[in-house]
Design a protein around this motif. Sequence first.
Motif, short mmCIF file in Angstrom:
data_model
loop_
_atom_site.label_atom_id
_atom_site.label_comp_id
_atom_site.label_asym_id
_atom_site.label_seq_id
_atom_site.Cartn_x
_atom_site.Cartn_y
_atom_site.Cartn_z
N THR A 83 0.84 -1.19 0.00
CA THR A 83 0.00 0.00 0.00
C THR A 83 0.88 1.25 0.00
OG1 THR A 83 -0.04 0.06 2.41
CG2 THR A 83 -1.76 -1.23 1.32
N GLU A 84 0.28 2.41 -0.20
CA GLU A 84 1.05 3.65 -0.18
C GLU A 84 1.69 3.91 1.19
OE1 GLU A 84 1.61 6.44 -2.83
OE2 GLU A 84 1.68 4.39 -3.58
N PRO A 85 0.95 3.74 2.31
CA PRO A 85 1.59 3.92 3.62
C PRO A 85 2.74 2.94 3.83
CG PRO A 85 -0.79 4.00 3.86
CD PRO A 85 -0.52 3.54 2.45
N THR A 86 2.59 1.72 3.33
CA THR A 86 3.65 0.73 3.45
C THR A 86 4.86 1.14 2.61
OG1 THR A 86 2.07 -1.04 3.88
CG2 THR A 86 4.25 -1.70 3.11
N TYR A 87 4.59 1.62 1.42
CA TYR A 87 5.66 2.12 0.55
C TYR A 87 6.42 3.25 1.25
CZ TYR A 87 7.15 1.29 -4.29
OH TYR A 87 7.82 0.86 -5.42
N ALA A 88 5.67 4.14 1.89
CA ALA A 88 6.30 5.27 2.58
C ALA A 88 7.25 4.79 3.66
CB ALA A 88 5.23 6.18 3.18
N LYS A 89 6.84 3.75 4.40
CA LYS A 89 7.72 3.20 5.45
C LYS A 89 8.95 2.55 4.83
CE LYS A 89 5.58 4.43 9.14
NZ LYS A 89 6.21 5.46 10.02
N ALA A 90 8.77 1.89 3.69
CA ALA A 90 9.91 1.27 3.01
C ALA A 90 10.89 2.34 2.54
CB ALA A 90 9.43 0.43 1.83
N PRO B 120 5.76 1.31 -8.99
CA PRO B 120 6.22 2.51 -8.28
C PRO B 120 5.10 3.04 -7.38
CG PRO B 120 6.55 2.68 -10.66
CD PRO B 120 5.64 1.52 -10.43
N PRO B 121 5.44 3.84 -6.39
CA PRO B 121 4.38 4.48 -5.60
C PRO B 121 3.61 5.46 -6.46
CG PRO B 121 6.54 5.36 -5.01
CD PRO B 121 6.78 4.22 -5.93
N SER B 122 2.34 5.64 -6.16
CA SER B 122 1.53 6.57 -6.96
C SER B 122 1.76 8.01 -6.54
CB SER B 122 0.05 6.21 -6.84
OG SER B 122 -0.37 6.25 -5.49
N ASP B 123 2.14 8.23 -5.29
CA ASP B 123 2.39 9.58 -4.80
C ASP B 123 3.66 10.13 -5.46
OD1 ASP B 123 3.88 11.46 -2.80
OD2 ASP B 123 1.81 11.48 -2.12
N PRO B 124 3.58 11.29 -6.11
CA PRO B 124 4.75 11.82 -6.84
C PRO B 124 5.94 12.12 -5.94
CG PRO B 124 2.97 13.45 -6.75
CD PRO B 124 2.39 12.16 -6.28
#
Length: 318
Positions: A168-175, A192-196
């Motif tokens: 998920t995006e929050p998981t990607y952020a932690k990674a 890739p993460p969707s958040d730019p």
Amino acid sequence: MFAQVQPTLSEAWHNHQMLNRLTKMEADHYRKLDAIQDKELLESLLLLAIKSPQTNTPESAFRYLSGRISPFAAPSVGDDKYSTRSFFTLAIKHYNARAIRAFSHTLSGDAKQTQTNRATLRDDNPLFNMYMGLNGDRLFGDENLAANLVAARDISTTLLSLMPELLTEPTYAKAIDTGDGELLRLLWHRHPPSDPVLRLEAMSAIPETAELTWQILKQPSLLEATDRSGRRVLDFIVRFGNPTAIQALINARAIDWQRFTAPQEKTTPLLLATWRLKYEGDNDTWRLVLKDMLVQKTPLTDEQIARVLTDGLTTEDF
């Protein structure tokens, strides 16, 4: 077999003996354990193996034990019986990649219990928790960080092959917060993460220098954009980005350092580079940042220079 260990031995030696025998047992001899009906003893064996990833307990041992005890059950022995953690989440906590590979069979198929297990992981994402743990390891200088990162990549591959929705995006952020380029490259190949902003941070760590440089040149203000934690993109790049990415941005004249060294700025790019020098022994980033700031004649206040010289510590920190 395990009952032969004398009760007069110290607990540590007793545990060592049990784990050593389990580790050396041939896969086709696990049937010898069938005679053990003591659930607490089996749980103790499983807990010992999970918490000792360095002993290289084979997957076959974990697979056998997880056939006797559900990995999603909570332990009923030791200090862990007071916890809400399951054997599965304990394996995540201890970065035990072999255990997770062995437990992964409980996530395959259409059985009702399998669906329940998958729902459990979606509700309490193990990858999110693992990456958050890695960030703590980095923050507190855990001596096992390098080994934990290797195991985390392995665990990520295992779980995402079965449950890609865990990324998920929050998981990607932690990674991304781990700053580990190899882990992020693995995740990037999935998607890739969707958040730019997260995408830029990930590209700097992997690194994807051409795309990163193009994006920044097209819109320089992106370096001032903030991620979910309030950290600016440039701050992440200087602190965790691959030196190759930093060099590419400098070569392209994409960074105006003065935009990040206003008098009120306490955590300047040079301070972040100094932390890399001190804590990771990264001379390259420090030299790159300092040299380009000097070329651009970037002004720093006396306080900012003092913070660099004292590694960011001031009297307020004591």
